[in-house]
Design a protein around this motif. Structure first.
Motif, PDB file in Angstrom:
ATOM      1  N   LEU A  75       0.864  -1.165   0.000  1.00 28.79           N
ATOM      2  CA  LEU A  75       0.000   0.000   0.000  1.00 28.79           C
ATOM      3  C   LEU A  75       0.906   1.222   0.000  1.00 28.79           C
ATOM      4  N   TYR A  76       0.937   1.925  -1.140  1.00 25.26           N
ATOM      5  CA  TYR A  76       1.780   3.107  -1.274  1.00 25.26           C
ATOM      6  C   TYR A  76       1.059   4.324  -0.684  1.00 25.26           C
ATOM      7  N   LEU A  77       1.813   5.144   0.019  1.00 20.27           N
ATOM      8  CA  LEU A  77       1.299   6.398   0.554  1.00 20.27           C
ATOM      9  C   LEU A  77       1.692   7.513  -0.413  1.00 20.27           C
ATOM     10  N   ARG A  78       0.722   8.085  -1.075  1.00 22.81           N
ATOM     11  CA  ARG A  78       0.965   9.117  -2.082  1.00 22.81           C
ATOM     12  C   ARG A  78       0.450  10.468  -1.559  1.00 22.81           C
ATOM     13  N   ARG A  79       1.109  11.516  -1.986  1.00 23.55           N
ATOM     14  CA  ARG A  79       0.695  12.891  -1.681  1.00 23.55           C
ATOM     15  C   ARG A  79       0.470  13.093  -0.175  1.00 23.55           C
ATOM     16  N   PHE A  80       1.375  12.521   0.610  1.00 29.17           N
ATOM     17  CA  PHE A  80       1.292  12.639   2.059  1.00 29.17           C
ATOM     18  C   PHE A  80       1.636  14.070   2.467  1.00 29.17           C
ATOM     19  N   GLY A  81       0.722  14.731   3.179  1.00 30.11           N
ATOM     20  CA  GLY A  81       1.001  16.114   3.552  1.00 30.11           C
ATOM     21  C   GLY A  81       0.226  16.573   4.773  1.00 30.11           C
ATOM     22  N   VAL A  82       0.803  17.555   5.463  1.00 32.26           N
ATOM     23  CA  VAL A  82       0.166  18.195   6.615  1.00 32.26           C
ATOM     24  C   VAL A  82       0.215  19.698   6.390  1.00 32.26           C
ATOM     25  N   ASP A  83      -0.886  20.380   6.613  1.00 35.67           N
ATOM     26  CA  ASP A  83      -0.931  21.829   6.481  1.00 35.67           C
ATOM     27  C   ASP A  83       0.141  22.457   7.375  1.00 35.67           C
ATOM     28  N   PRO A  84       0.973  23.352   6.826  1.00 35.36           N
ATOM     29  CA  PRO A  84       2.062  23.945   7.621  1.00 35.36           C
ATOM     30  C   PRO A  84       1.584  24.605   8.910  1.00 35.36           C
ATOM     31  N   GLY A  85       0.374  25.150   8.914  1.00 38.41           N
ATOM     32  CA  GLY A  85      -0.142  25.812  10.103  1.00 38.41           C
ATOM     33  C   GLY A  85      -0.532  24.863  11.216  1.00 38.41           C
ATOM     34  N   ALA A  86      -0.544  23.566  10.918  1.00 43.80           N
ATOM     35  CA  ALA A  86      -0.944  22.571  11.926  1.00 43.80           C
ATOM     36  C   ALA A  86       0.176  21.597  12.247  1.00 43.80           C
ATOM     37  N   GLN A  87       1.368  21.863  11.760  1.00 42.03           N
ATOM     38  CA  GLN A  87       2.471  20.950  12.027  1.00 42.03           C
ATOM     39  C   GLN A  87       2.907  21.017  13.495  1.00 42.03           C
ATOM     40  N   GLY A  88       3.542  19.933  13.949  1.00 39.99           N
ATOM     41  CA  GLY A  88       3.999  19.870  15.330  1.00 39.99           C
ATOM     42  C   GLY A  88       2.937  19.406  16.305  1.00 39.99           C
ATOM     43  N   ARG A  89       1.834  18.867  15.815  1.00 44.75           N
ATOM     44  CA  ARG A  89       0.746  18.425  16.688  1.00 44.75           C
ATOM     45  C   ARG A  89       0.465  16.927  16.536  1.00 44.75           C
ATOM     46  N   GLY A  90       1.402  16.190  15.968  1.00 44.62           N
ATOM     47  CA  GLY A  90       1.241  14.740  15.862  1.00 44.62           C
ATOM     48  C   GLY A  90       0.354  14.277  14.732  1.00 44.62           C
ATOM     49  N   ILE A  91       0.044  15.181  13.796  1.00 44.05           N
ATOM     50  CA  ILE A  91      -0.887  14.819  12.725  1.00 44.05           C
ATOM     51  C   ILE A  91      -0.257  13.822  11.758  1.00 44.05           C
ATOM     52  N   ALA A  92       1.005  14.028  11.393  1.00 44.03           N
ATOM     53  CA  ALA A  92       1.662  13.100  10.472  1.00 44.03           C
ATOM     54  C   ALA A  92       1.728  11.700  11.071  1.00 44.03           C
ATOM     55  N   ARG A  93       2.076  11.613  12.348  1.00 41.79           N
ATOM     56  CA  ARG A  93       2.136  10.303  13.007  1.00 41.79           C
ATOM     57  C   ARG A  93       0.757   9.653  13.054  1.00 41.79           C
ATOM     58  N   ALA A  94      -0.263  10.444  13.306  1.00 45.88           N
ATOM     59  CA  ALA A  94      -1.620   9.906  13.341  1.00 45.88           C
ATOM     60  C   ALA A  94      -2.031   9.364  11.974  1.00 45.88           C
ATOM     61  N   LEU A  95      -1.634  10.052  10.905  1.00 53.55           N
ATOM     62  CA  LEU A  95      -1.939   9.567   9.556  1.00 53.55           C
ATOM     63  C   LEU A  95      -1.242   8.245   9.272  1.00 53.55           C
ATOM     64  N   VAL A  96       0.019   8.115   9.701  1.00 51.59           N
ATOM     65  CA  VAL A  96       0.748   6.866   9.476  1.00 51.59           C
ATOM     66  C   VAL A  96       0.097   5.730  10.249  1.00 51.59           C
ATOM     67  N   ARG A  97      -0.235   5.980  11.528  1.00 55.98           N
ATOM     68  CA  ARG A  97      -0.875   4.927  12.322  1.00 55.98           C
ATOM     69  C   ARG A  97      -2.213   4.517  11.714  1.00 55.98           C
ATOM     70  N   ALA A  98      -2.973   5.486  11.209  1.00 50.03           N
ATOM     71  CA  ALA A  98      -4.256   5.162  10.584  1.00 50.03           C
ATOM     72  C   ALA A  98      -4.051   4.370   9.295  1.00 50.03           C
TER      73      ALA A  98
END
Length: 312
Positions: A75-98
């Motif tokens: 399962l390839y993860l494409r176009r993975f991104g987090v809005d710059p204004g919301a970075q540093g709040r664990g959103i990227a990690r939450a996306l990976v876990r999901a």
């Protein structure tokens, strides 16, 4: 702060596109430039068609997105991104876990794959921190992958021993297993089954009072090193244990080792044991048959890519 990650389809193309444009526009200028900056709502909808995607919403506002692209057992993860204004709040990690959880529910998927730009070392390090390892170079990208976790329902203590005994046919010398779960969840019961399958000497009990025990093989297989990290003050104390064996020649099991033991090896198998019901009993009279367990087998590192943990 309320963070929610949901599975979406083509209907969310506009939201995904908004995150992609914001996230990729904020990255350093690369040569060649990122293809993501040329995406349109129609092209994102086409990317979402095969496998959908994930959206992360923070207090109702869309702040993260990824396209899920199934290809064979990957399962390839494409176009993975987090809005710059919301970075540093664990959103990227939450996306990976999901994404890991979603892949585990889809039949035939055994690995998650990301293509990271090699000119962005912090991005590459993030993926390493999430358990991904480099598997190939496709300039300007480095391909990184990690295995998909498995969840097993374990109804009895005998079934927990059987699971450990089965995994003895999968593990090999140098492997590290990191066990976690509440008191009485079945960590030692699992290790007893593993020891039986490996054919090691000595009865396996909780090593709480001696911290670590070495069980030599009675055949030609690896020894079993059984460690209880509950009373250790940190990873340095674990690393300093005076074990009378070379961990490269043994299978090492560390109870209560999450967050401590991972530095002992480049790859490891997380064994997380949880109760399937909410029932509790007194800590000193825990009945291993009191309620069923759910065991999550989460392999991390190249060692486990392509290994079928549950194959008969």
């Amino acid at each position: 702060m309320s963070l929610e990650v949901t599975v979406v389809g083509q209907e969310a193309a506009a939201e995904v596109l908004a995150v992609v444009r914001a996230a990729f526009a904020a990255r350093p200028v690369l040569d060649p430039p990122a293809d993501a900056l040329s995406e349109t709502e129609a092209s994102i909808a086409a990317l979402l068609a095969p496998g959908g995607g994930l959206l992360a919403r923070l207090d109702g506002r869309t702040v993260g997105a990824v396209v899920l692209d199934p290809d064979g057992d990957a399962l390839y993860l494409r176009r993975f991104g987090v809005d710059p204004g919301a970075q540093g709040r664990g959103i990227a990690r939450a996306l990976v876990r999901a994404a890991l959880a979603e892949a585990a529910q889809r039949e035939g998927l055994r690995r998650l794959v990301i293509l990271a730009r090699q000119e962005l070392p912090l991005t590459v390090q993030f993926w390493r921190d999430m358990g991904f390892a480099g598997t190939a170079r496709r300039p300007p990208y480095v391909e990184m992958a990690r295995p998909v976790p498995h969840t097993v329902e374990v109804p009895t203590a005998d079934a927990m021993r059987a699971l450990g005994e089965h995994l003895a046919s999968v593990v090999q010398a140098g492997d590290l297993l990191v066990l976690s779960g509440e008191l009485g969840a079945g960590k030692t019961t699992f290790t007893q089954g593993l020891g039986a399958g490996l054919g090691v000497r000595g009865g396996i009990t909780s090593p709480t009072f001696v911290i670590a025990r070495v069980h030599p093989s009675l055949a030609d297989g690896p020894s079993l090193v059984h460690v209880d990290a509950y009373r250790l003050g940190g990873a340095a104390e674990l690393d300093d244990l005076d074990l009378d064996t070379d961990l490269d020649d043994a299978v090492t099991v560390v109870e209560w080792g999450s967050g401590l033991a991972e530095g002992l090896a480049d790859a490891w198998l997380e064994v997380r044991i949880g109760r399937a019901t909410g029932g509790t009993v007194a800590a000193d009279v825990i009945d291993p048959e009191a309620d069923p367990r759910v065991v999550e087998l989460d392999p991390v590192g190249v060692r486990w890519l392509g290994v079928d943990l549950l194959a008969p």
